[in-house]
Design a protein around this motif. Sequence first.
Motif, PDB file in Angstrom:
ATOM      1  N   CYS A  58       0.833  -1.200   0.000  1.00 35.94           N
ATOM      2  CA  CYS A  58       0.000   0.000   0.000  1.00 35.94           C
ATOM      3  C   CYS A  58       0.867   1.250   0.000  1.00 35.94           C
ATOM      4  O   CYS A  58       2.033   1.226   0.394  1.00 35.94           O
ATOM      5  CB  CYS A  58      -0.954   0.018   1.188  1.00 35.94           C
ATOM      6  SG  CYS A  58      -0.167  -0.121   2.798  1.00 35.94           S
ATOM      7  N   PHE A 108      -2.789  -1.714  -2.765  1.00 33.43           N
ATOM      8  CA  PHE A 108      -3.578  -0.476  -2.757  1.00 33.43           C
ATOM      9  C   PHE A 108      -2.746   0.588  -3.443  1.00 33.43           C
ATOM     10  O   PHE A 108      -1.665   0.958  -2.958  1.00 33.43           O
ATOM     11  CB  PHE A 108      -3.893  -0.037  -1.325  1.00 33.43           C
ATOM     12  CG  PHE A 108      -4.887  -0.917  -0.612  1.00 33.43           C
ATOM     13  CD1 PHE A 108      -6.234  -0.620  -0.623  1.00 33.43           C
ATOM     14  CD2 PHE A 108      -4.460  -2.045   0.065  1.00 33.43           C
ATOM     15  CE1 PHE A 108      -7.150  -1.420   0.034  1.00 33.43           C
ATOM     16  CE2 PHE A 108      -5.358  -2.858   0.729  1.00 33.43           C
ATOM     17  CZ  PHE A 108      -6.715  -2.552   0.713  1.00 33.43           C
ATOM     18  N   THR A 147      -8.045   5.651  -4.916  1.00 29.57           N
ATOM     19  CA  THR A 147      -7.259   4.472  -4.563  1.00 29.57           C
ATOM     20  C   THR A 147      -7.944   3.235  -5.127  1.00 29.57           C
ATOM     21  O   THR A 147      -9.151   3.054  -4.933  1.00 29.57           O
ATOM     22  CB  THR A 147      -7.129   4.331  -3.026  1.00 29.57           C
ATOM     23  OG1 THR A 147      -6.409   5.465  -2.523  1.00 29.57           O
ATOM     24  CG2 THR A 147      -6.373   3.065  -2.657  1.00 29.57           C
TER      25      THR A 147
END
Length: 293
Positions: free
Chosen positions: A96, A144, A267
């Motif tokens: 992420c 992510f 995102t």
Amino acid sequence: MNIENVEAFVYVIHCGSFNKAAEALYLSQPSVTARIQSLERDLDCRLFDRQGKTVQITEEGKRFLPYAQQLLMTYRKGKLHVNRKKSLPEEIKIGCTVTVSNYVVPELIPRLTLLFPNTHFKFVTGVTDEIVGKVLNKEIDIGFVRGVSHPNLHSVKFYVDPISLYVYKEHPFVGLERISAAEVAEQPIVFFECGALDWLRVHRIFENLDRSPNIRIQTDNSEMAKKLVLGRAGICFLPGLSVRQEVAAGSLVPIRVPGTDGIALQTNVISSPGEHGQFLSEIIAIGKQLNVH
């Protein structure tokens, strides 16, 4: 109470209309309307005020929303346990961005650990390109990243985070109904630059001015930028997630600036096609709940 009616209620709030909720649920618009009406009969109250094509959640609906979200989470958790496959991995590696690790993961992980109590989660942080490469190379399972697509990856929108101008609570902009780009340009500015295309739109609000904006400090770290604003070093355009607690506490105040409507960071969740479907479906469901707030 029918769980499908509760689901329709949450989706209408998330999507903003009955038609969009119907599309997301693969239903007809009359079916969604019927589910909402059935839920309203069960609760003996109106959940939405309908004004033409627009809908507005009522006070009763606002009070019921957190319970509806919890009902859906409990139902999905129970469904997973009933249908759980032994092939679920013991460890999921997730990549992420720093923003996601700071502001999304603390809300995401408690929910995932409830749903998958026998799975361990390992997180690594990096920029979008690094995470995409790691997913492609099977070094991590789920990523992510900023809103990107790749022919060899499954990519789904997870969260859209509006970008706004934020000032400290005693700033002279607080209480003014409208601020011009020229007025913003005169202020000391802390510029949080995360490399996304949407930040080019922030730059463009100043492009027709006679003078350049007074950018005193540039940083790629949202926490640093936020703390500089709290310390009165300047004002800053920031994603909403990064300042949610400070806005709720009143220590930071959002200011509307012409030309910034619709600017947001998206995102996405990425993975190899056909893999980790159970984890992805629950992550997307949690993302829908985050977008409601």
